[in-house]
Design a protein around this motif. Structure first.
Motif, short mmCIF file in Angstrom:
data_model
loop_
_atom_site.label_atom_id
_atom_site.label_comp_id
_atom_site.label_asym_id
_atom_site.label_seq_id
_atom_site.Cartn_x
_atom_site.Cartn_y
_atom_site.Cartn_z
N TYR A 15 0.83 -0.74 0.32
CA TYR A 15 -0.13 0.07 0.05
C TYR A 15 0.46 1.34 0.06
N SER A 16 1.89 1.33 0.54
CA SER A 16 3.00 2.79 0.15
C SER A 16 3.20 2.75 -1.12
N LYS A 17 3.26 1.80 -1.67
CA LYS A 17 3.56 1.92 -3.24
C LYS A 17 2.59 3.65 -3.73
N LEU A 18 1.24 2.90 -3.79
CA LEU A 18 -0.05 4.20 -3.74
C LEU A 18 0.78 5.14 -3.67
N PHE A 19 0.16 5.35 -1.57
CA PHE A 19 0.57 6.10 -0.53
C PHE A 19 1.72 5.65 0.05
N PRO A 20 2.60 6.93 -0.26
CA PRO A 20 3.72 6.74 0.75
C PRO A 20 3.54 7.44 1.93
N ILE A 21 4.83 6.43 3.37
CA ILE A 21 4.11 6.83 4.18
C ILE A 21 4.06 7.99 4.93
N ARG A 22 5.68 8.56 4.15
CA ARG A 22 5.91 10.14 4.34
C ARG A 22 4.17 11.11 4.08
N TYR A 23 3.67 10.91 3.39
CA TYR A 23 2.60 11.63 2.79
C TYR A 23 1.54 11.70 3.89
N ILE A 24 1.00 10.29 4.45
CA ILE A 24 0.09 9.90 5.00
C ILE A 24 0.42 10.25 6.87
N GLU A 25 1.86 10.33 7.12
CA GLU A 25 1.63 11.35 8.08
C GLU A 25 1.32 12.56 8.34
N VAL A 26 2.23 12.95 6.88
CA VAL A 26 1.67 15.38 7.06
C VAL A 26 0.26 15.31 6.90
N ILE A 27 -0.52 13.79 6.40
CA ILE A 27 -2.36 14.55 6.22
C ILE A 27 -2.62 14.35 7.85
N PHE A 28 -2.21 13.04 8.60
CA PHE A 28 -2.81 12.74 9.69
C PHE A 28 -2.75 13.24 10.43
N VAL A 56 -15.40 -3.36 8.50
CA VAL A 56 -15.65 -3.72 7.55
C VAL A 56 -14.41 -3.80 6.09
N THR A 57 -14.15 -2.53 6.19
CA THR A 57 -13.10 -2.21 5.26
C THR A 57 -11.55 -2.82 5.70
N GLY A 58 -11.81 -2.40 6.81
CA GLY A 58 -9.97 -2.42 6.88
C GLY A 58 -9.26 -4.30 6.87
N ILE A 59 -10.36 -4.84 6.86
CA ILE A 59 -10.07 -6.78 6.95
C ILE A 59 -10.08 -6.74 5.33
N LEU A 60 -11.29 -5.93 4.93
CA LEU A 60 -11.55 -6.39 3.23
C LEU A 60 -9.89 -5.60 2.43
N THR A 61 -9.68 -4.09 2.93
CA THR A 61 -8.42 -4.25 2.59
C THR A 61 -7.12 -5.80 2.75
N GLU A 62 -6.91 -5.80 4.22
CA GLU A 62 -6.50 -7.15 4.00
C GLU A 62 -6.66 -7.99 3.03
N LEU A 63 -7.89 -9.53 3.15
CA LEU A 63 -8.47 -10.17 2.92
C LEU A 63 -8.10 -9.91 0.76
N ILE A 64 -8.51 -8.37 0.49
CA ILE A 64 -7.67 -8.53 -0.97
C ILE A 64 -6.79 -8.56 -1.36
N ARG A 65 -5.94 -7.86 -0.43
CA ARG A 65 -3.85 -8.16 -0.59
C ARG A 65 -3.24 -9.17 -0.80
N LEU A 66 -4.64 -10.20 0.45
CA LEU A 66 -4.43 -11.25 0.59
C LEU A 66 -4.14 -12.51 -0.75
N ALA A 67 -5.76 -11.89 -1.20
CA ALA A 67 -5.87 -12.70 -2.19
C ALA A 67 -5.68 -12.07 -3.52
N GLY A 68 -4.59 -10.99 -3.42
CA GLY A 68 -3.76 -10.77 -4.73
C GLY A 68 -3.93 -9.72 -5.70
N ILE A 69 -5.29 -9.15 -5.84
CA ILE A 69 -6.19 -8.15 -6.85
C ILE A 69 -6.39 -6.99 -6.64
N ALA A 70 -5.16 -6.30 -7.05
CA ALA A 70 -4.55 -5.45 -7.05
C ALA A 70 -5.41 -3.78 -7.40
N ALA A 71 -6.58 -4.20 -8.52
CA ALA A 71 -7.42 -3.33 -8.83
C ALA A 71 -8.61 -3.09 -8.18
#
Ligand code: SF4
Ligand code: SF4
Length: 372
Positions: A149-162, A310-325
């Protein structure tokens, strides 16, 4: 001769209160049954009857300067026994919602978050912000290769925003809490004293054990759901600190294997929060023979908590399933709900934590609280 008190009803306040979920308040004929059955009401300054009278007269200043609307734990024993169906528990809930809106710093945030009709706008703000940041920095698009996920949203951007958004929200919340404390002590006549710290420690201990919820009769099973939601949030907060430690100290970066203890702890906390929010929802929809109704303000918050899980769990499950889109968009949606919960907290249902802590600590300090 008795002193005369001139009361000028705040008609606008009464109207807003009725629209917020206190539409039954005019049914009250002040029999005081509610104050007698309330397990939390102190003998020498009982509630919620006086709040019902004051609400009928639109005495906003007096209500908002009292600790009692926050001392109430919304168990609804009062609503169960009210002979007029005036739903005092719901009226107190509506008063708390109005207070959060009025105490909001800056004021427009109160409108944005406490008004359920603004929820989509409130969600659109962080989502648009994320999309603009990703667009400007050239990260808009599905990254190639393994899902990280950090390839899409680098950690430094998330840190600055949050960090900046949570920092501003924290300053705003502390300002509102300090104004509330000043109001309490100015009107009720006793300021900070040495008794405050022991009273605060006792209050926090009660929260950790949820001992006041156990006093409720009509809605006793609220305790379990509330307890799980509370500890789910605590667990996820610890998980966030743990991930940050991993990132900066041993420099362990995402994706972290499922076998890692931090992952176990984080997933367990998410499941705790999910279970708690489902119990809360089940309790609210169950017919317990009590004349009560959850406000849309309460519903909005519970649904946001459910969606964050729900979205947190789905984020993890979909990553494990390898469905990038699917995985990357789901991650953005999840971050949007996380933003709603942690950045809007001074204006959402979560705000009650600080006000209730101060109100109960003040009540203990001034010897007006009942034993838990
Ligand atoms: S809210 Fe109901 S129980 Fe309480 S004083 Fe009014 S009528 Fe009586
Ligand atoms: S909802 Fe429960 S705690 Fe609140 S006033 Fe009614 S009986 Fe008391």
């Amino acid at each position: 001769m008795a002193e005369e008190t001139v009361i000028s009803p705040d008609i606008k306040f009464i109207r807003e209160l009725k629209e917020t979920g206190g539409e039954t308040l005019k049914k009250c004929y002040q029999c005081a049954t509610c104050s007698v059955v309330c397990p939390i009401s102190p003998d020498d300054r009982p509630f919620p009857r006086k709040e019902m009278v004051m609400a009928q007269w639109g005495m906003k200043e007096e209500i908002f300067s009292s600790p009692d609307i926050w001392t109430c734990h919304n168990c609804n024993d009062c609503s169960k026994y009210c002979p007029r169906g005036a739903r005092p528990g719901d009226v107190l809930g509506a008063l708390r919602q109005r207070f959060i809106k009025e105490a909001a710093v800056p004021g427009f945030m109160g409108n944005l978050v406490t008004e359920p009709k603004m929820t989509l706008v409130a969600l659109a703000i962080p989502l648009l912000l994320f999309l603009v940041v990703l667009g400007v920095t050239g990260h808009l698009g599905i990254p190639e290769g393994r899902i990280v996920y950090s390839k899409l949203f680098p950690i430094r951007y998330i840190e600055v925003i949050f960090l900046s958004a949570v920092g501003l929200a924290g300053v705003a919340y502390l300002t509102s809490l300090s104004r509330f404390w000043n109001r309490l002590t100015r009107v009720n006549g006793r300021g900070y004293s040495k008794a405050f710290v022991p009273a605060l420690v006792e209050t926090i201990t009660e929260f950790l054990k949820h001992s006041k919820f156990a006093k409720c009769e009509a809605n006793r099973d609220r305790k379990n759901g509330h307890l799980l939601v509370f500890y789910g949030f605590v667990g996820l907060f610890i998980t966030t600190l743990w991930i940050t430690f991993y990132y900066y100290v041993p420099k362990i970066h995402s994706p972290i294997p499922l076998s890692d203890p931090m992952k176990w702890f984080g997933n367990l906390s998410a499941l705790t929060l999910l279970t708690g929010s489902l119990i809360v929802i089940a309790n609210r929809t169950k017919d317990k023979g009590i004349n009560t109704r959850s406000s849309s303000f309460d519903w909005t918050f519970v649904i946001m908590v459910l969606l964050v899980c729900v979205t947190g769990i789905l984020t993890e499950l979909i990553r494990l399933a390898g469905i990038a889109a699917l995985a990357y968009p789901m991650y953005l949606v999840h971050l949007t709900f996380v933003f709603y919960i942690i950045v809007y907290f001074p204006y959402s249902k979560l705000a009650h934590m600080g006000y209730r802590t101060l109100a109960i600590a003040y009540s203990k300090m001034t010897a007006r609280d009942v034993e838990a």
